[in-house]
Write a protein that holds these residues in place. Structure first.
Motif, PDB file in Angstrom:
ATOM      1  N   MET A  47       3.063 -10.083  -2.521  1.00 58.22           N
ATOM      2  CA  MET A  47       3.349  -9.458  -1.232  1.00 58.22           C
ATOM      3  C   MET A  47       2.526 -10.085  -0.108  1.00 58.22           C
ATOM      4  O   MET A  47       2.994 -10.243   1.016  1.00 58.22           O
ATOM      5  N   MET A  48       1.285 -10.450  -0.415  1.00 63.15           N
ATOM      6  CA  MET A  48       0.405 -10.998   0.614  1.00 63.15           C
ATOM      7  C   MET A  48       0.700 -12.453   0.941  1.00 63.15           C
ATOM      8  O   MET A  48       0.272 -12.961   1.967  1.00 63.15           O
ATOM      9  N   THR A  49       1.430 -13.148   0.054  1.00 57.15           N
ATOM     10  CA  THR A  49       1.601 -14.588   0.240  1.00 57.15           C
ATOM     11  C   THR A  49       3.042 -15.019   0.496  1.00 57.15           C
ATOM     12  O   THR A  49       3.310 -15.678   1.500  1.00 57.15           O
ATOM     13  N   VAL A  50       3.961 -14.654  -0.372  1.00 54.57           N
ATOM     14  CA  VAL A  50       5.299 -15.228  -0.276  1.00 54.57           C
ATOM     15  C   VAL A  50       6.391 -14.227   0.093  1.00 54.57           C
ATOM     16  O   VAL A  50       7.499 -14.635   0.432  1.00 54.57           O
ATOM     17  N   ALA A  51       6.091 -12.941   0.022  1.00 57.25           N
ATOM     18  CA  ALA A  51       7.122 -11.949   0.359  1.00 57.25           C
ATOM     19  C   ALA A  51       7.382 -11.938   1.862  1.00 57.25           C
ATOM     20  O   ALA A  51       6.566 -12.410   2.660  1.00 57.25           O
ATOM     21  N   ASP A  52       8.542 -11.404   2.233  1.00 56.89           N
ATOM     22  CA  ASP A  52       8.834 -11.222   3.655  1.00 56.89           C
ATOM     23  C   ASP A  52       7.728 -10.371   4.279  1.00 56.89           C
ATOM     24  O   ASP A  52       7.375  -9.315   3.726  1.00 56.89           O
ATOM     25  N   PRO A  53       7.145 -10.805   5.409  1.00 58.92           N
ATOM     26  CA  PRO A  53       6.009 -10.073   5.990  1.00 58.92           C
ATOM     27  C   PRO A  53       6.288  -8.600   6.258  1.00 58.92           C
ATOM     28  O   PRO A  53       5.440  -7.744   5.976  1.00 58.92           O
ATOM     29  N   ASN A  54       7.466  -8.293   6.771  1.00 57.56           N
ATOM     30  CA  ASN A  54       7.786  -6.894   7.070  1.00 57.56           C
ATOM     31  C   ASN A  54       7.945  -6.062   5.800  1.00 57.56           C
ATOM     32  O   ASN A  54       7.554  -4.882   5.770  1.00 57.56           O
ATOM     33  N   GLU A  55       8.494  -6.673   4.754  1.00 55.27           N
ATOM     34  CA  GLU A  55       8.583  -5.969   3.473  1.00 55.27           C
ATOM     35  C   GLU A  55       7.184  -5.727   2.913  1.00 55.27           C
ATOM     36  O   GLU A  55       6.906  -4.656   2.341  1.00 55.27           O
ATOM     37  N   ALA A  56       6.300  -6.711   3.073  1.00 56.09           N
ATOM     38  CA  ALA A  56       4.929  -6.570   2.595  1.00 56.09           C
ATOM     39  C   ALA A  56       4.210  -5.449   3.348  1.00 56.09           C
ATOM     40  O   ALA A  56       3.465  -4.668   2.755  1.00 56.09           O
ATOM     41  N   VAL A  57       4.442  -5.364   4.652  1.00 59.23           N
ATOM     42  CA  VAL A  57       3.835  -4.289   5.453  1.00 59.23           C
ATOM     43  C   VAL A  57       4.300  -2.936   4.937  1.00 59.23           C
ATOM     44  O   VAL A  57       3.487  -2.010   4.759  1.00 59.23           O
ATOM     45  N   ALA A  58       5.587  -2.810   4.692  1.00 62.49           N
ATOM     46  CA  ALA A  58       6.126  -1.540   4.192  1.00 62.49           C
ATOM     47  C   ALA A  58       5.545  -1.199   2.821  1.00 62.49           C
ATOM     48  O   ALA A  58       5.183  -0.045   2.549  1.00 62.49           O
ATOM     49  N   TYR A  59       5.445  -2.197   1.959  1.00 62.83           N
ATOM     50  CA  TYR A  59       4.907  -1.990   0.604  1.00 62.83           C
ATOM     51  C   TYR A  59       3.462  -1.493   0.657  1.00 62.83           C
ATOM     52  O   TYR A  59       3.106  -0.495   0.016  1.00 62.83           O
ATOM     53  N   PHE A  60       2.618  -2.197   1.414  1.00 68.51           N
ATOM     54  CA  PHE A  60       1.206  -1.815   1.464  1.00 68.51           C
ATOM     55  C   PHE A  60       0.994  -0.499   2.226  1.00 68.51           C
ATOM     56  O   PHE A  60       0.069   0.252   1.922  1.00 68.51           O
ATOM     57  N   THR A  61       1.850  -0.223   3.194  1.00 64.37           N
ATOM     58  CA  THR A  61       1.754   1.058   3.908  1.00 64.37           C
ATOM     59  C   THR A  61       2.001   2.212   2.946  1.00 64.37           C
ATOM     60  O   THR A  61       1.255   3.205   2.937  1.00 64.37           O
ATOM     61  N   ARG A  62       3.041   2.086   2.122  1.00 60.87           N
ATOM     62  CA  ARG A  62       3.343   3.128   1.126  1.00 60.87           C
ATOM     63  C   ARG A  62       2.203   3.253   0.115  1.00 60.87           C
ATOM     64  O   ARG A  62       1.768   4.365  -0.214  1.00 60.87           O
ATOM     65  N   ALA A  63       1.728   2.121  -0.364  1.00 62.77           N
ATOM     66  CA  ALA A  63       0.672   2.139  -1.381  1.00 62.77           C
ATOM     67  C   ALA A  63      -0.614   2.750  -0.832  1.00 62.77           C
ATOM     68  O   ALA A  63      -1.305   3.508  -1.529  1.00 62.77           O
ATOM     69  N   LEU A  64      -0.928   2.455   0.427  1.00 68.05           N
ATOM     70  CA  LEU A  64      -2.153   2.977   1.030  1.00 68.05           C
ATOM     71  C   LEU A  64      -2.046   4.478   1.308  1.00 68.05           C
ATOM     72  O   LEU A  64      -3.044   5.195   1.237  1.00 68.05           O
ATOM     73  N   GLN A  65      -0.848   4.947   1.601  1.00 66.17           N
ATOM     74  CA  GLN A  65      -0.652   6.387   1.783  1.00 66.17           C
ATOM     75  C   GLN A  65      -0.926   7.145   0.486  1.00 66.17           C
ATOM     76  O   GLN A  65      -1.456   8.251   0.500  1.00 66.17           O
TER      77      GLN A  65
END
Length: 285
Positions: A47-65
């Motif tokens: 997620m931090m390197t090759v994923a679409d940046p906006n998808e990565a933001v959504a992923y980490f936002t959910r995980a951090l919640q």
């Protein structure tokens, strides 16, 4: 008479079997947990390197919640926001990471990086000043060089750029920045050397090629340097050189270079055509 002993033996076997089963279940759960951690770590890296940046933001936002105290997820979200061209939001998350009990000096370096990207130079300088001098990393010195540049402290900037370049195996980017710093100060010859060196590490870095052309044009060297380039790149570099020549008052040279750019480009080179038409219109008036 033997039955009680048999029952006791059976019960003992059942208890032992139950204990073994519980132990086995615990081992399985630990193994599954380890696998999940590995899978999650790999997914975070992707997620931090090759994923679409906006998808990565959504992923980490959910995980951090779901896990608001995990600093690794804060870092992942902040880096993803930077990749998504949202440095102001990234800086806010880096501030949370810096305040975390497990924060490291590198988290503050990354906060300074996000602040520079969001054009908050004084704040970035203040953060870098809080980092202990023993924390000597490429990113730290790269940012220190940029701050020194913004303060027009050229001696310090040169020292930081040189240190940063020596701390990485891929110094093309920092050498290009150093060269651009030299160019803005009026040291075109020094800039030319640094852009040329940058291209020895990354022959495909077009920014360095373009800057090299500008550094040479500033010295009135209006021939293309001997570097690897595609046909489209050759046309674009001729165009950049033409504009630099015109800006310096070498209008006839600039016009010739514009014509070369138009002839070189494999497609219609609209920007060069417009510039040539504007140049001809000004000459006629």
């Amino acid at each position: 008479m033997r039955h009680p002993a048999f029952v006791v033996l059976c019960l003992g076997g059942a208890v032992a079997l139950s204990a073994c089963q519980k132990s086995s279940d615990a081992q399985v759960q630990r193994a599954l947990k380890d696998v999940n951690v590995i899978d999650e770590t790999n997914l975070n890296d992707v997620m931090m390197t090759v994923a679409d940046p906006n998808e990565a933001v959504a992923y980490f936002t959910r995980a951090l919640q779901q896990n608001p105290d995990r600093i690794d997820l804060m870092r992942g979200l902040a880096r993803s926001l930077t990749r998504a061209q949202k440095p102001t939001e990234a800086a806010q998350v880096w501030r949370q990471a810096v305040a975390h009990k497990d924060a490291t000096p590198e988290d503050r370096v990354m906060l300074a990086d996000a602040l520079i990207r969001s054009n908050q130079w004084p704040e970035a300088k203040a953060e870098l000043n809080q980092i202990p001098p023993t924390h000597e990393t490429f990113d730290r010195y790269r940012l220190e060089a940029m701050i020194a540049d913004s303060d027009k402290n050229w001696k310090k900037a040169d020292s930081f750029y040189e240190t940063a370049a020596g701390l990485t195996t891929t110094p093309a980017g920092v050498l290009n920045n150093w060269g651009f710093s030299k160019l803005t100060r009026g040291d075109a010859a020094g800039a030319e050397k640094l852009f040329t060196e940058a291209l020895t590490y990354d022959p495909n870095l077009f920014t360095a090629k373009n800057n090299l052309v500008l550094a040479r044009a500033a010295q009135r060297k209006y021939d293309l340097p001997v570097v690897r380039m595609t046909q489209v790149e050759r046309a674009e570099l001729l165009y950049s050189m033409a504009l630099a020549a015109i800006k310096q008052g070498d209008v006839s040279v600039g016009k010739s270079l514009l014509n070369q750019a138009i002839e070189t480009h494999p497609q219609h080179f609209e920007a060069a055509v417009r510039s040539l038409q504007a140049l001809d219109a000004n000459v006629k008036t």
